[in-house]
Design a protein around this motif. Structure first.
Motif, mmCIF file in Angstrom:
data_model
loop_
_atom_site.group_PDB
_atom_site.id
_atom_site.type_symbol
_atom_site.label_atom_id
_atom_site.label_comp_id
_atom_site.label_asym_id
_atom_site.label_seq_id
_atom_site.Cartn_x
_atom_site.Cartn_y
_atom_site.Cartn_z
ATOM 1 N N THR A 253 -36.521 9.235 104.617
ATOM 2 C CA THR A 253 -36.529 7.782 104.282
ATOM 3 C C THR A 253 -36.280 7.136 103.262
ATOM 4 O OG1 THR A 253 -38.819 7.620 105.371
ATOM 5 C CG2 THR A 253 -38.175 5.310 104.384
ATOM 6 N N LEU A 254 -35.143 6.010 103.415
ATOM 7 C CA LEU A 254 -34.360 5.737 101.701
ATOM 8 C C LEU A 254 -35.145 4.124 101.725
ATOM 9 C CD1 LEU A 254 -30.668 6.657 102.603
ATOM 10 C CD2 LEU A 254 -32.238 7.886 101.257
ATOM 11 N N PRO A 255 -34.464 3.610 100.501
ATOM 12 C CA PRO A 255 -34.731 1.542 100.275
ATOM 13 C C PRO A 255 -33.603 1.162 101.038
ATOM 14 C CG PRO A 255 -34.534 3.310 98.342
ATOM 15 C CD PRO A 255 -34.787 5.176 99.290
ATOM 16 N N SER A 256 -34.066 -0.003 100.981
ATOM 17 C CA SER A 256 -34.051 -0.423 101.759
ATOM 18 C C SER A 256 -32.341 -0.992 101.181
ATOM 19 C CB SER A 256 -34.265 -2.529 102.092
ATOM 20 O OG SER A 256 -34.295 -2.927 100.764
ATOM 21 N N ASN A 257 -32.260 -0.740 100.239
ATOM 22 C CA ASN A 257 -30.492 -1.107 99.585
ATOM 23 C C ASN A 257 -30.247 -0.128 99.012
ATOM 24 O OD1 ASN A 257 -32.329 -0.807 97.915
ATOM 25 N ND2 ASN A 257 -31.906 -2.040 96.318
ATOM 26 N N MET A 277 -25.404 10.796 113.118
ATOM 27 C CA MET A 277 -26.009 11.248 111.503
ATOM 28 C C MET A 277 -24.622 12.185 110.984
ATOM 29 S SD MET A 277 -29.163 13.095 111.057
ATOM 30 C CE MET A 277 -29.652 11.804 111.991
ATOM 31 N N LEU A 278 -24.251 13.266 111.916
ATOM 32 C CA LEU A 278 -23.644 14.410 111.428
ATOM 33 C C LEU A 278 -21.932 13.868 111.304
ATOM 34 C CD1 LEU A 278 -24.788 17.086 114.024
ATOM 35 C CD2 LEU A 278 -25.585 16.326 111.718
ATOM 36 N N LEU A 279 -21.842 12.758 111.602
ATOM 37 C CA LEU A 279 -19.635 12.274 112.303
ATOM 38 C C LEU A 279 -20.178 11.342 110.678
ATOM 39 C CD1 LEU A 279 -19.482 11.597 115.634
ATOM 40 C CD2 LEU A 279 -18.885 13.101 113.716
ATOM 41 N N SER A 280 -21.449 11.082 109.805
ATOM 42 C CA SER A 280 -20.665 10.267 109.031
ATOM 43 C C SER A 280 -20.893 10.580 107.454
ATOM 44 C CB SER A 280 -21.908 9.085 108.126
ATOM 45 O OG SER A 280 -21.921 8.623 107.228
ATOM 46 N N THR A 281 -19.446 10.292 106.714
ATOM 47 C CA THR A 281 -18.652 11.635 105.795
ATOM 48 C C THR A 281 -18.251 10.636 105.071
ATOM 49 O OG1 THR A 281 -16.793 12.923 104.765
ATOM 50 C CG2 THR A 281 -16.085 11.089 107.249
ATOM 51 N N PRO A 294 -32.273 5.825 112.172
ATOM 52 C CA PRO A 294 -32.738 6.727 110.994
ATOM 53 C C PRO A 294 -32.431 9.147 110.958
ATOM 54 C CG PRO A 294 -33.765 6.586 113.435
ATOM 55 C CD PRO A 294 -32.295 5.474 113.046
ATOM 56 N N TYR A 295 -33.365 9.388 109.790
ATOM 57 C CA TYR A 295 -33.033 10.294 109.677
ATOM 58 C C TYR A 295 -33.896 11.043 110.506
ATOM 59 C CZ TYR A 295 -29.545 7.958 106.423
ATOM 60 O OH TYR A 295 -28.034 7.178 106.264
ATOM 61 N N LYS A 296 -34.428 11.068 111.435
ATOM 62 C CA LYS A 296 -35.117 11.924 111.801
ATOM 63 C C LYS A 296 -34.986 13.627 112.820
ATOM 64 C CE LYS A 296 -38.344 9.754 114.499
ATOM 65 N NZ LYS A 296 -38.523 8.987 115.573
ATOM 66 N N PHE A 297 -35.684 14.567 112.010
ATOM 67 C CA PHE A 297 -34.794 16.711 112.668
ATOM 68 C C PHE A 297 -36.172 16.737 113.511
ATOM 69 C CE2 PHE A 297 -32.862 14.353 108.060
ATOM 70 C CZ PHE A 297 -31.360 14.846 108.610
ATOM 71 N N GLY A 440 -33.206 7.976 96.144
ATOM 72 C CA GLY A 440 -34.170 7.292 96.601
ATOM 73 C C GLY A 440 -35.055 7.868 98.173
ATOM 74 N N CYS A 441 -34.041 8.722 98.442
ATOM 75 C CA CYS A 441 -35.024 9.665 99.377
ATOM 76 C C CYS A 441 -36.317 10.272 98.860
ATOM 77 C CB CYS A 441 -33.552 11.142 99.559
ATOM 78 S SG CYS A 441 -33.836 11.674 101.621
ATOM 79 N N TYR A 442 -37.292 10.230 100.655
ATOM 80 C CA TYR A 442 -38.148 10.595 100.175
ATOM 81 C C TYR A 442 -38.518 10.983 101.726
ATOM 82 C CZ TYR A 442 -40.568 6.071 101.388
ATOM 83 O OH TYR A 442 -40.729 4.754 102.051
ATOM 84 N N VAL A 443 -39.571 11.818 101.506
ATOM 85 C CA VAL A 443 -40.431 11.837 102.557
ATOM 86 C C VAL A 443 -41.857 11.461 102.779
ATOM 87 C CG1 VAL A 443 -41.485 13.953 104.416
ATOM 88 C CG2 VAL A 443 -39.486 14.276 103.388
ATOM 89 N N ASP A 444 -42.006 10.182 104.104
ATOM 90 C CA ASP A 444 -43.572 10.340 103.528
ATOM 91 C C ASP A 444 -44.411 10.908 105.365
ATOM 92 O OD1 ASP A 444 -45.690 8.389 104.139
ATOM 93 O OD2 ASP A 444 -44.531 7.229 105.962
ATOM 94 N N GLN A 445 -45.376 11.694 104.094
ATOM 95 C CA GLN A 445 -46.699 12.835 104.563
ATOM 96 C C GLN A 445 -47.439 11.993 105.787
ATOM 97 O OE1 GLN A 445 -49.362 13.940 102.055
ATOM 98 N NE2 GLN A 445 -47.622 13.781 99.577
ATOM 99 N N HIS A 446 -47.302 10.773 106.957
ATOM 100 C CA HIS A 446 -47.326 10.374 107.410
ATOM 101 C C HIS A 446 -46.579 10.314 108.768
ATOM 102 C CE1 HIS A 446 -50.943 8.925 105.620
ATOM 103 N NE2 HIS A 446 -50.668 8.002 104.156
ATOM 104 N N SER A 447 -45.316 10.712 108.401
ATOM 105 C CA SER A 447 -44.261 10.398 109.321
ATOM 106 C C SER A 447 -43.977 11.958 110.241
ATOM 107 C CB SER A 447 -42.784 9.833 108.947
ATOM 108 O OG SER A 447 -42.141 10.525 108.022
#
Length: 487
Positions: A253-257, A277-281, A294-297, A440-447
């Motif tokens: 998860t990233l902050p909105s800005n 997601m993989l093409l963004s450079t 979203p960054y879902k794995f 600002g990247c973090y992992v929401d434990q509930h996700s």
């Protein structure tokens, strides 16, 4: 440290020689082709090797003069031999004889064979000798019993899978492996279990995730040179979950800005991912169409700790802005260092210090300084100043250091550098901020989703660490890969 091949041979003066056991490692042989090039001599057949080794050890034709073996220039008292084969001289061959049995192997030489390297530099020799001694210790009690010897030789291939997988000696105590040989059973095959999940976990499900970001920076404080900084992130996971192929889904998860994550590389255990997601450079400028989540794995985790993915991000500012000035005034040098923590950065460090080295000079003979925060230490060799800022910047978020130095006569023990000549110099920052990432990247434990029975325990952490964080002297030329043209 690897072996190309190994043998257990027998020599009886009456019956001649025989090959009791041999093992070759094709993957190591491919490495030998790379390391040794055209000088590599291929491993001969077992029968050809037996004949050549017996001749080299003077166990055959010992009364005859063989020039390549008996010349005065080849007097050797070691157990490392050069064996003459049809393709050339095979070296190094580690071989010794004990009670009618010959133990031999060919270690890999990780380098050129021409000129022939010193034995001490061939790292595989000691490991090869230890493995051969382990095999000797394993088979030696059964030499008088032919049936027992045959049984132990028959077990060698399986034992070497454990002791020397893919030609790399890991456990040279073969006897300790033999004691558990009866307990080795074929594991049941689960068609759903992936190859990277080698063992099964029993217990309460738990997942540990750590996001570690490293920031590299080059600051010059010069009008015609652009400062550069880069952020690299890695998401490390350790999943203790029951089942042969448990499914886990983790989202970043990233902050909105916040700027998007780019240059994403995923572990092979990830089962599916959005191709965009993989093409963004980061090689392309940011624009509205850049993938921003979203960054879902979803993935099937390996048994051990692993890096789920790597990424970069084009953050707008570095965490600490700095200015370094070093000027000479007569026989003295004056330095000024100003550092400012950006207001968006968490002001809570595990450690934060600035190291100021002085190359191509003598020891610091005299030092007068003033720091607005923290303390300044002079290292023992008197060529390095360490400014310990501590765990927090002051309320102003700014700190400064001024000093005047003079140096003694330079000696061989004092550090030199080909880049930092004249007044070209730098300050290097070392810091770690726990529970914070620059993106600002973090992992929401509930996700975190785990599709197994029971309520899992989720632990998430993150950190920001400096890596090659340089602030160059703005009063002197500084090294750079290129000099960009400013608009």
């Amino acid at each position: 440290m690897a072996l190309r091949a190994l043998w257990l041979l027998r020599h009886d003066p009456a019956a001649g020689g025989a090959v009791l056991f041999s093992r070759r490692y094709p993957t190591v042989e491919l490495r030998a082709e790379t390391f040794n090039g055209s000088a590599r001599v291929p491993i001969p057949s077992d029968s050809a090797f037996l004949e050549a080794l017996l001749l080299e050890l003077k166990l055959e034709d010992e009364h005859l003069f063989v020039e390549h073996r008996d010349t005065c220039t080849r007097i050797s008292h070691s157990c490392v031999h050069s064996v003459s084969t049809a393709a050339g001289e095979l070296w190094p061959v580690l071989a010794f004889r004990k009670s009618g049995l010959i133990y031999a192997c060919v270690p890999l030489v990780e380098g050129s064979l021409e000129p022939r390297p010193a034995l001490l530099t061939v790292r595989g020799l000691s490991q090869g000798l230890a493995l051969l001694l382990g095999i000797m210790d394993y088979v030696s009690p059964s030499r008088s019993n032919e049936a027992e010897l045959s049984s132990k030789v028959g077990q060698l291939r399986t034992l070497l899978i454990q002791a020397c997988p893919l030609g790399t000696p890991l456990n040279t105590n073969i006897r300790s492996l033999s004691s558990s040989f009866e307990d080795i059973q074929e594991m049941p095959v689960d068609k759903e279990q992936p190859a990277w999940r080698s063992s099964s976990y029993k217990g309460k499900p738990q997942v540990n995730v750590c996001i570690a970001e490293k920031v590299k920076c080059m600051q010059y404080d010069q009008r015609d040179v652009v400062d550069t900084w880069q952020v690299y992130g890695a998401v490390n996971c350790k999943c203790d979950i029951e089942g042969s192929a448990p499914n886990v889904t983790l989202s970043l998860t990233l902050p909105s800005n916040a700027p998007p994550l780019q240059d994403i590389v995923v572990h092979h255990c990830v089962t599916s991912v959005d191709p965009a997601m993989l093409l963004s450079t980061s090689a392309e400028p940011l624009h509205d169409s850049v993938y921003n989540g979203p960054y879902k794995f979803p993935f099937i985790p390996p048994s051990d700790s692993f890096d789920l993915c790597y990424y970069t991000s084009q953050v707008p500012v570095p965490p600490i802005l700095g200015c370094y000035q070093l000027v000479e005034e007569g026989s003295q040098i004056k330095i000024t260092v100003n550092l400012k923590l950006h207001e968006s950065i968490k002001n809570s460090f595990e450690y934060c210090e600035a190291r100021i080295p002085f190359f191509n000079r003598g020891p610091i003979a005299q030092l007068e300084h003033k720091v607005s925060h923290g303390q300044l230490d002079l290292f023992r060799e008197k060529s390095l100043l360490v400014w310990v800022i501590g765990q927090k910047f002051p309320k102003s978020l700014e700190v400064s250091l001024t000093g005047t130095l003079s140096f003694g006569t330079a000696g061989k023990e004092h550090p030199t550098d080909y880049v930092c000549t004249g007044n070209t110099a730098y300050v290097k920052l070392y810091f770690r901020i726990p529970d914070f990432t620059l993106t600002g990247c973090y992992v929401d434990q509930h996700s975190v989703q785990i599709f197994v029975p029971g309520k899992p325990k989720i632990t998430a952490s993150r950190e920001l660490i400096s890596s090659d964080y340089y602030i160059w002297n703005s009063k002197a030329p500084a090294p750079m890969v290129f000099k960009p043209l400013l608009d």
